[in-house]
Design a protein around this motif. Structure first.
Motif, mmCIF file in Angstrom:
data_model
loop_
_atom_site.group_PDB
_atom_site.id
_atom_site.type_symbol
_atom_site.label_atom_id
_atom_site.label_comp_id
_atom_site.label_asym_id
_atom_site.label_seq_id
_atom_site.Cartn_x
_atom_site.Cartn_y
_atom_site.Cartn_z
ATOM 1 N N VAL A 97 0.844 -1.200 0.000
ATOM 2 C CA VAL A 97 0.000 0.000 0.000
ATOM 3 C C VAL A 97 0.878 1.249 0.000
ATOM 4 C CG1 VAL A 97 -1.736 1.288 1.317
ATOM 5 C CG2 VAL A 97 -1.880 -1.216 1.153
ATOM 6 N N SER A 103 -7.197 -0.262 -0.413
ATOM 7 C CA SER A 103 -6.828 -1.485 0.293
ATOM 8 C C SER A 103 -7.767 -1.811 1.450
ATOM 9 C CB SER A 103 -5.400 -1.353 0.822
ATOM 10 O OG SER A 103 -5.033 -2.458 1.623
ATOM 11 N N GLU A 130 -2.333 0.452 -6.218
ATOM 12 C CA GLU A 130 -2.643 -0.519 -5.159
ATOM 13 C C GLU A 130 -3.486 -1.661 -5.702
ATOM 14 O OE1 GLU A 130 -4.025 -2.843 -2.075
ATOM 15 O OE2 GLU A 130 -2.155 -1.725 -2.328
ATOM 16 N N ASP A 143 -2.173 -5.544 -5.581
ATOM 17 C CA ASP A 143 -2.979 -6.508 -4.839
ATOM 18 C C ASP A 143 -3.094 -7.845 -5.576
ATOM 19 O OD1 ASP A 143 -4.441 -7.041 -2.499
ATOM 20 O OD2 ASP A 143 -6.345 -6.762 -3.549
#
Length: 427
Positions: free
Chosen positions: A81, A120, A325, A329
């Protein structure tokens, strides 16, 4: 564990890269007016600013604690993040540097962090109260307060010292400008270098290397100070030109007033832990000083473009951070893809910037509008001035013409051959 250690190392290196861009992006905050008024030579100015930025990094950790402990929920943050947040901040810094706009590196970092955190962990991962009181409100109030202070200081300076502009007066204010510029550089180190300290500390907490609530380790303080000092020494010459010449024209006493007001505001904010934008403060001070002199003007077209960049900084960096992000991920390959994109985009921006180089040799030159079509056409058909021309461009001239300083510009037409005589008549 090895994969985790690698991502943590990537985050630390990326954070220091952001700190470097912060340094050259914000050099103008401390030294633009000093360079534009001639108080210091460009290279001397950025060297002095770099040293004082490094010193300022060791004076406080309040702003670092605001970022690492207060802005987002540190317990739910992964290193990826923070990496995504830094990507958004770095790209915004480079884009605004390319076009010479003094936007806020601080708000780019805050925007990237908020966007990546929301992507996130959702909006609950962001502490809204801290965002409003220590980021957004200072962003609005700081340039207004600094601008008003510089306006009043400039008016007072001209009222007390008169409007005389003798060489002794200019020399005195230039000395004061050097001192106030040093104070701004020191203040910049206390505020902006700490933001990277806070980001690295947050990453170390997220990775389990530090306990929640810990202060930045000494090596973090030192590395952040060195990175921002190196970036400052490189010099963001494009933004220095905009701040020093594109916004208003300053005399030494105005520059002194602007820098003194800005340094006071930044140091006070650092003491209170406000994540202040030094760009906003200095820009407000420069405009206030420009309006404080009778007959002084502010180039509102430049100021408007700067204001638009200020408004877009937080949401633009947040969007890039959120997008980065979302890709990280997806796993290790997603993180690698974002890293490759960051390097490629940074290289492309650097290559574009080489088309028009701005450095210490031309930073104080005035930039004019390009000539129009009519002006260019007239210049193309204007006859050459009277006088001798280059031998290669002229026809040979007689000795008498050379003695008189004149040359023939149009060669004489070749003589036609005389008609042949008619043949004699025969008897």
């Amino acid at each position: 564990m090895e994969s985790f250690s690698l991502i943590l190392a990537i985050v630390v290196v990326t954070a220091l890269a952001f700190d470097f861009t912060n340094g050259f992006h914000d050099t103008a905050n401390a030294m633009a007016t000093t360079i534009s008024t001639g108080a210091l030579k460009p290279k001397i100015a950025v060297t002095m600013s770099a040293v004082l930025n490094l010193a300022g990094a060791f004076l406080s950790v309040e702003v670092a604690n605001t970022i690492s402990k207060g802005l987002v929920d540190e317990t739910g943050i992964r290193p990826e993040v923070i990496f995504a947040a830094l990507v958004g901040a770095i790209l915004w810094n480079l884009l605004t540097w390319l076009v010479g706009l003094p936007s806020s590196s601080s708000h780019a970092l805050m925007g990237g962090l908020v966007g990546a955190t929301v992507a996130s962990a959702g909006f609950d991962g962001v502490h809204g109260g801290v965002l409003v009181t220590k980021v957004l409100l200072p962003a609005v109030a700081a340039p207004v307060v600094a601008g008003l202070a510089s306006f009043l200081a400039t008016r007072l300076s001209y009222r007390v010292g008169g409007t005389g502009d003798t060489e002794a007066t200019r020399k005195g204010y230039r000395v004061g400008q050097i001192a106030s510029a040093g104070l701004v550089s020191l203040a910049h180190g206390t505020n902006d270098a700490q933001k990277t300290m806070g980001i690295i500390t947050l990453a170390l907490i997220a990775g389990g290397s530090l306990a929640p609530g810990a202060n930045p380790p000494t090596w973090v303080i030192l590395s952040a100070g060195l990175a921002i000092a190196l970036g400052t020494y490189i010099g963001g010459w494009r933004i220095i030109r905009t701040m020093g010449k594109g916004l208003t024209d300053l005399e030494p006493r105005q520059g002194f007033a602007a820098q003194t007001g800005a340094a006071t505001a930044i140091l006070a904010s650092s003491h209170l832990g406000f994540s202040l934008s030094t760009t906003h403060v200095v820009s407000g001070s420069v405009m206030g000083a420009g309006l404080g002199r009778k007959g002084g003007v502010v180039r509102w077209s430049t100021a408007t473009r700067m204001a638009v960049a200020w408004v877009l900084t937080l949401p633009a960096a947040a969007l890039v951070g959120a997008g980065a992000e979302s890709v990280t991920d997806l796993g290790d390959w997603g993180t690698a893809a974002v890293a490759v994109f960051l390097v490629a985009a940074s290289a492309a921006i650097w290559k574009i910037s080489r088309r028009e180089v701005v450095d210490h040799t031309n930073v104080v030159e005035e930039t004019g509008e390009p000539a129009g079509v009519v002006t260019t056409a007239i210049a193309a058909v204007t006859p050459p001035p009277a006088g001798p021309l280059a031998d290669s461009l002229t026809a040979p001239a007689t000795a008498d013409l050379r003695t008189a300083g004149l040359t023939a510009t149009i060669p004489a037409p070749a003589a036609e051959p005389a008609p042949a005589a008619p043949p004699a008549a025969t008897v």
